[in-house]
Design a protein around this motif. Sequence first.
Motif, short mmCIF file in Angstrom:
data_model
loop_
_atom_site.label_atom_id
_atom_site.label_comp_id
_atom_site.label_asym_id
_atom_site.label_seq_id
_atom_site.Cartn_x
_atom_site.Cartn_y
_atom_site.Cartn_z
N GLY A 95 107.76 95.88 53.58
CA GLY A 95 108.96 95.14 53.20
C GLY A 95 110.19 95.45 54.02
N SER A 96 110.06 96.27 55.06
CA SER A 96 111.21 96.64 55.88
C SER A 96 111.20 95.87 57.20
N ASP A 97 112.38 95.43 57.64
CA ASP A 97 112.52 94.78 58.94
C ASP A 97 113.12 95.73 59.98
N GLN A 98 113.12 97.02 59.67
CA GLN A 98 113.64 98.00 60.61
C GLN A 98 112.64 98.24 61.73
N SER A 155 99.40 92.60 66.75
CA SER A 155 100.85 92.67 66.95
C SER A 155 101.21 93.59 68.12
N ASN A 191 105.79 99.45 58.68
CA ASN A 191 107.05 99.30 57.99
C ASN A 191 107.27 97.86 57.53
N TRP A 192 106.92 96.92 58.38
CA TRP A 192 107.12 95.51 58.05
C TRP A 192 106.28 95.09 56.86
N LEU A 252 102.98 97.52 62.50
CA LEU A 252 103.32 96.67 61.36
C LEU A 252 103.52 97.44 60.06
#
Length: 223
Positions: A91-94, A81, A87-88, A85
Amino acid sequence: MKELIQAALAEVNVCLPGVIVAYDGKTATVRPAMPKQLANGQTLVAPQIVQVPVCWPIADGGRAMVTVPLKPGDPVKLNFSQRSLENWLSGSDQAPDDPRQFDLSDCFATPVMRPGPVADTENVCIQYGPGTIKLAPSGDLTINVPTMTVNAQQTTYNSPVTVNGLLTYTMGMQGSGGEGSSISITGGAQFEGGALTHNGKNIGSDHKHGGVVAGGDESDVPV
């Protein structure tokens, strides 16, 4: 300038062939299949990467899925990526907290990528061990498996069915209606156990006709 660009690119990871080291059904430990070559010509053994998400074709909130079993040594494609990754994956999209880019730790694994196996060039084919499922361009489906088990509340066939092998049933058999609803049997039929009935009347081996004189025929029956 060229050396500076090459030095920067040497630390950028984009896509590499990889190998499964361990897999728990969700994440994997993997290693790049090739070592890294340094500017001085030396090679650096590829490190193992842990907790790598394994990506499968999934849709409808996870209700539709296609997976295959993964074993140590199986090849995968590793994608890295361009953003962290952590945070993603939680479960977070921040926006990510870490500014790193194309890092080895931000890796996806996609099974199963390796050139070499001879593919069926005519049909859509699924194979696992001795079992194959093939869908031809005509729409014909051929299933070759040692044993097939179907667990369904109800199975409906809207077409003629031909059974070339032994047909065995354990929960009875019944049918009704339809054109030509009579049963035609070519060859002998053997019935064992239980009563043989027709319209609720016993016509089995223990059925007797009343009024028939032993050793006689129908002419012996008094009118």
